[in-house]
Design a protein around this motif. Sequence first.
Motif, mmCIF file in Angstrom:
data_model
loop_
_atom_site.group_PDB
_atom_site.id
_atom_site.type_symbol
_atom_site.label_atom_id
_atom_site.label_comp_id
_atom_site.label_asym_id
_atom_site.label_seq_id
_atom_site.Cartn_x
_atom_site.Cartn_y
_atom_site.Cartn_z
ATOM 1 N N UNK A 90 0.847 -1.183 0.000
ATOM 2 C CA UNK A 90 0.000 0.000 0.000
ATOM 3 C C UNK A 90 0.886 1.238 0.000
ATOM 4 N N UNK A 91 0.570 2.207 -0.862
ATOM 5 C CA UNK A 91 1.321 3.453 -0.820
ATOM 6 C C UNK A 91 0.477 4.516 -0.137
ATOM 7 N N UNK A 92 1.118 5.477 0.532
ATOM 8 C CA UNK A 92 2.523 5.841 0.404
ATOM 9 C C UNK A 92 3.447 4.758 0.974
ATOM 10 N N UNK A 93 4.555 4.583 0.286
ATOM 11 C CA UNK A 93 5.563 3.594 0.650
ATOM 12 C C UNK A 93 6.923 4.290 0.574
ATOM 13 N N UNK A 105 3.851 7.945 -3.680
ATOM 14 C CA UNK A 105 2.658 8.482 -3.060
ATOM 15 C C UNK A 105 1.650 8.843 -4.151
ATOM 16 N N UNK A 106 0.488 9.318 -3.763
ATOM 17 C CA UNK A 106 -0.540 9.615 -4.756
ATOM 18 C C UNK A 106 -1.562 10.591 -4.207
ATOM 19 N N UNK A 107 -2.315 11.158 -5.130
ATOM 20 C CA UNK A 107 -3.536 11.882 -4.800
ATOM 21 C C UNK A 107 -4.517 11.598 -5.926
ATOM 22 N N UNK A 108 -5.767 11.979 -5.749
ATOM 23 C CA UNK A 108 -6.753 11.619 -6.765
ATOM 24 C C UNK A 108 -7.906 12.606 -6.797
ATOM 25 N N UNK A 109 -8.610 12.559 -7.912
ATOM 26 C CA UNK A 109 -9.885 13.253 -8.064
ATOM 27 C C UNK A 109 -10.940 12.171 -8.272
ATOM 28 N N UNK A 115 0.032 9.395 -9.470
ATOM 29 C CA UNK A 115 1.022 8.637 -8.704
ATOM 30 C C UNK A 115 2.357 9.317 -8.950
ATOM 31 N N UNK A 116 3.079 9.608 -7.858
ATOM 32 C CA UNK A 116 4.314 10.360 -8.036
ATOM 33 C C UNK A 116 5.356 9.983 -6.991
#
Length: 176
Positions: A90-93, A105-109, A115-116
């Motif tokens: 599972x990220x964040x890792x 890590x990531x963010x989303x709409x 993913x970055x």
Amino acid sequence: MKRILSLIVLTSLFFISCSSDGERGPQGPPGEDGVNIVGQAFEVTDVNFNAPEYSIFAEFPASIEVLPSDSVLVYWLEDVDDNGNDIWSLIPQTIYFDDGQFQYTYNHTDFDVNIFLQGNIDLATLGDRYAQDQVFKVVILPVDYTANATIDVSSYQSLKNTVNIKESNIKATARQ
């Protein structure tokens, strides 16, 4: 005359609404115990993190509706064990090195996931092991899952079994 007519209409409505529809039928069978959660997932393959952004955007497939209240989880294919089983994290890792660290890590709409990589080391030095040909699974869960504290989201295998995600239904989306 209007009062008598109104009284007759009200009395008639009272008697009509009190009518019986017959005897009550037998009780139906009990429902199944547990939580009814429908999890959806898709895979993002061939991910290459390159300068200067070290970031990719993956749109949610048209077949997956993501609501603002849904939870979006992202898992990184960290390794494959000796038996050929995928090891998902599972990220964040965070990955640690002698000279620093970086993190997936990531963010989303409601339409896509970003993913970055971020860290305190030069990301250009990561090499292919961490920056090229990476694979991620994106799992979308209805908010109902948060009411059930027994769901282990840290383990993709556990989550997959709990919410009944079928690997054969997961579509791969290639990103460059």
